[in-house]
Scaffold this motif. Structure first.
Motif, PDB file in Angstrom:
ATOM      1  N   LEU A  79       0.607  17.507  -7.773  1.00 12.56           N
ATOM      2  CA  LEU A  79       0.450  17.201  -6.304  1.00 12.56           C
ATOM      3  C   LEU A  79       1.631  17.923  -6.108  1.00 12.56           C
ATOM      4  N   GLU A  80       1.513  18.696  -4.477  1.00  7.49           N
ATOM      5  CA  GLU A  80       2.739  19.239  -3.758  1.00  7.49           C
ATOM      6  C   GLU A  80       2.876  18.385  -2.675  1.00  7.49           C
ATOM      7  N   LEU A  81       4.086  17.819  -2.591  1.00  4.00           N
ATOM      8  CA  LEU A  81       4.377  16.909  -1.125  1.00  4.00           C
ATOM      9  C   LEU A  81       4.273  17.484   0.143  1.00  4.00           C
ATOM     10  N   LEU A  82       3.724  17.156   0.814  1.00  3.03           N
ATOM     11  CA  LEU A  82       3.961  17.608   2.529  1.00  3.03           C
ATOM     12  C   LEU A  82       4.861  16.659   3.099  1.00  3.03           C
ATOM     13  N   THR A  83       5.172  15.338   2.777  1.00  2.00           N
ATOM     14  CA  THR A  83       5.842  14.597   3.330  1.00  2.00           C
ATOM     15  C   THR A  83       6.775  13.966   2.438  1.00  2.00           C
ATOM     16  N   LYS A  84       8.109  14.326   2.633  1.00  2.00           N
ATOM     17  CA  LYS A  84       8.991  13.717   1.779  1.00  2.00           C
ATOM     18  C   LYS A  84       9.260  12.161   1.952  1.00  2.00           C
ATOM     19  N   LYS A  85       9.338  11.978   3.353  1.00  2.00           N
ATOM     20  CA  LYS A  85       9.368  10.618   3.851  1.00  2.00           C
ATOM     21  C   LYS A  85       7.897  10.133   4.431  1.00  2.00           C
TER      22      LYS A  85
ATOM     23  N   LYS B  28       2.315   4.403   8.600  1.00  5.55           N
ATOM     24  CA  LYS B  28       2.732   5.225   7.584  1.00  5.55           C
ATOM     25  C   LYS B  28       1.988   6.236   6.971  1.00  5.55           C
ATOM     26  N   LEU B  29       2.324   7.549   7.285  1.00  2.92           N
ATOM     27  CA  LEU B  29       1.288   8.715   6.735  1.00  2.92           C
ATOM     28  C   LEU B  29       2.109   9.269   5.672  1.00  2.92           C
ATOM     29  N   ARG B  30       1.470   9.579   4.596  1.00  5.58           N
ATOM     30  CA  ARG B  30       2.039  10.292   3.590  1.00  5.58           C
ATOM     31  C   ARG B  30       0.814  11.470   3.244  1.00  5.58           C
ATOM     32  N   ALA B  31       1.149  12.866   2.890  1.00  7.07           N
ATOM     33  CA  ALA B  31       0.268  13.783   2.735  1.00  7.07           C
ATOM     34  C   ALA B  31       0.839  14.686   1.526  1.00  7.07           C
ATOM     35  N   ALA B  32      -0.329  15.263   1.010  1.00 12.28           N
ATOM     36  CA  ALA B  32       0.175  15.817  -0.285  1.00 12.28           C
ATOM     37  C   ALA B  32      -1.063  17.087  -0.163  1.00 12.28           C
ATOM     38  N   VAL B  33      -0.778  18.167  -1.149  1.00 12.94           N
ATOM     39  CA  VAL B  33      -1.601  19.209  -1.505  1.00 12.94           C
ATOM     40  C   VAL B  33      -2.201  19.233  -2.910  1.00 12.94           C
ATOM     41  N   VAL B  34      -3.270  19.086  -3.369  1.00 14.10           N
ATOM     42  CA  VAL B  34      -3.658  18.921  -4.880  1.00 14.10           C
ATOM     43  C   VAL B  34      -3.389  20.214  -5.579  1.00 14.10           C
ATOM     44  N   GLN B  35      -2.923  20.208  -6.667  1.00 11.68           N
ATOM     45  CA  GLN B  35      -2.613  21.487  -7.415  1.00 11.68           C
ATOM     46  C   GLN B  35      -3.643  21.647  -8.545  1.00 11.68           C
ATOM     47  N   SER B  36      -3.649  22.381  -9.216  1.00 16.67           N
ATOM     48  CA  SER B  36      -4.617  22.924 -10.409  1.00 16.67           C
ATOM     49  C   SER B  36      -3.955  21.809 -11.514  1.00 16.67           C
ATOM     50  N   THR B  37      -4.981  21.370 -12.408  1.00 14.80           N
ATOM     51  CA  THR B  37      -4.547  20.439 -13.731  1.00 14.80           C
ATOM     52  C   THR B  37      -4.468  21.527 -14.681  1.00 14.80           C
TER      53      THR B  37
ATOM     54  N   GLU C   1       0.964  -1.019   0.073  1.00 12.03           N
ATOM     55  CA  GLU C   1       0.072  -0.096  -0.037  1.00 12.03           C
ATOM     56  C   GLU C   1       0.892   1.237   0.034  1.00 12.03           C
ATOM     57  N   ASP C   2       1.880   1.261   1.037  1.00 14.89           N
ATOM     58  CA  ASP C   2       2.820   2.369   0.918  1.00 14.89           C
ATOM     59  C   ASP C   2       3.409   2.952  -0.123  1.00 14.89           C
ATOM     60  N   ARG C   3       3.883   1.811  -1.032  1.00 16.87           N
ATOM     61  CA  ARG C   3       4.721   1.763  -2.183  1.00 16.87           C
ATOM     62  C   ARG C   3       3.693   2.477  -3.390  1.00 16.87           C
ATOM     63  N   ILE C   4       2.420   1.968  -3.293  1.00 13.46           N
ATOM     64  CA  ILE C   4       1.546   2.500  -4.336  1.00 13.46           C
ATOM     65  C   ILE C   4       1.238   4.011  -4.069  1.00 13.46           C
ATOM     66  N   VAL C   5       1.096   4.408  -2.874  1.00 15.20           N
ATOM     67  CA  VAL C   5       0.844   5.886  -2.479  1.00 15.20           C
ATOM     68  C   VAL C   5       2.213   6.714  -2.713  1.00 15.20           C
ATOM     69  N   LYS C   6       3.343   6.054  -2.545  1.00 15.23           N
ATOM     70  CA  LYS C   6       4.587   6.846  -2.834  1.00 15.23           C
ATOM     71  C   LYS C   6       4.746   7.027  -4.034  1.00 15.23           C
TER      72      LYS C   6
END
Length: 300
Positions: free
Chosen positions: A264-270, A289-298, A247-252
């Motif tokens: 996307l703009e990453l909020l968590t590099k790791k 494991k938590l990963r987060a990002a900000v959605v950008q305009s397409t 799961e984490d690999r897919i999100v990463k």
């Protein structure tokens, strides 16, 4: 998805930090489960906010009692969130949370064979969240021995997958496997007596693998990640908690691709894990494991 504590939402402080829910915002909890994260988010988006809680398990949604018009709960697969939003007549969200873990209650009292200990051993071997899905008892009759071994190895990391698959197929030819307890016994009997030095039940990895396969959990995650712009508005945030390395690999990979494409703009590099204090209080949080990002305009 891995079992987590019923009452203790994992990485709650970190979720609130990266999701940053605020008054008047619309936030989705795509795997509402026991509702621990949702309650905390609801407090942050009041006054004037809206919460949508989604769960594939109808029993979990049936327990949710909205306390105001700002709370919405929907039975469905988070991979279908774009359609759910339209059905609920809700627009794009300011935030989206996915906690890919299970609660102890969901596993032990499902009546669907997710677990195999105690009273759960007599549960029918469905291992699916929804009645529209093909139950595992049927899938086991459809898979070849090689296909079954591949599933157990790929999704469970079980090194003795071939021996287990052979035992399941042979047992199934003699008598249909209908309960979780029957399947667990077949798996255990196919394993050496000193399996993992007794650290985990010999059936654990096989059950995990078969659950992931039966529900297409990894496919659902990929589908959601490919549809983020149909769920979250530009500037909105996405936070995903995974417990399994696949799961984490897919999100990463999806987040990295989004960064390259500037969607996307990453909020968590790791990935962010639990503090030592949380691990002690809630041992099941250790693999979170938590990963987060900000959605950008397409650009489309």
């Amino acid at each position: 998805m891995t079992e987590v504590s019923t009452h203790e939402p994992v990485l709650l402080k970190e979720v609130l930090q990266f999701l940053d829910p605020r008054p008047k915002q619309f936030v989705i909890d795509g795997t509402v489960n026991g509702g621990g994260h949702a309650r905390a988010i609801l407090e942050k988006i009041m006054p004037g906010g809206t919460l949508l809680g989604v769960d594939w398990d109808a029993a979990m949604i049936a327990k949710k009692k909205p306390e105001s018009k700002t709370e919405h709960y929907a039975h469905g697969n988070y991979a279908e969130l774009p359609a759910i939003l339209k059905k609920e007549k809700l627009g794009l969200a300011d935030g989206l949370l996915l906690d890919l873990g299970f609660s102890s209650e969901q596993l032990a009292q499902s009546g669907r064979g997710f677990s195999f200990g105690g009273a759960s051993a007599d549960e029918p071997l469905k291992m699916t969240y929804d009645d529209s899905q093909t139950p595992l008892a049927e899938l086991l009759r459809m898979l070849s021995e090689k296909e079954l071994a591949d599933v157990i190895y790929e999704f469970g990391g079980e090194r003795r997958s071939r021996a287990i698959a052979k035992a399941i197929v042979m047992a199934g030819k003699q008598k249909r496997i209908t309960t979780s307890g029957e399947l667990a016994k077949i798996v255990r009997d196919a394993m050496p007596g000193n399996y993992e030095h007794g650290r985990i039940d010999a059936a654990t990895r096989t059950f995990q693998a078969l659950r992931i396969y039966a529900n297409d959990e990894l496919g659902n995650l990929k589908k959601l990640l490919g549809a983020l712009h149909e769920i979250v508005k530009p500037g909105g945030r996405v936070a995903i908690i995974s417990f399994h390395s696949l799961e984490d690999r897919i999100v990463k990979q999806a987040f990295q691709q989004g960064m390259k494409e500037k969607t996307l703009e990453l909020l968590t590099k790791k990935p962010v894990g639990p503090t030592r204090e949380e691990e002690i209080e809630n041992p099941r949080s250790r693999s979170a494991k938590l990963r987060a990002a900000v959605v950008q305009s397409t650009n489309t």
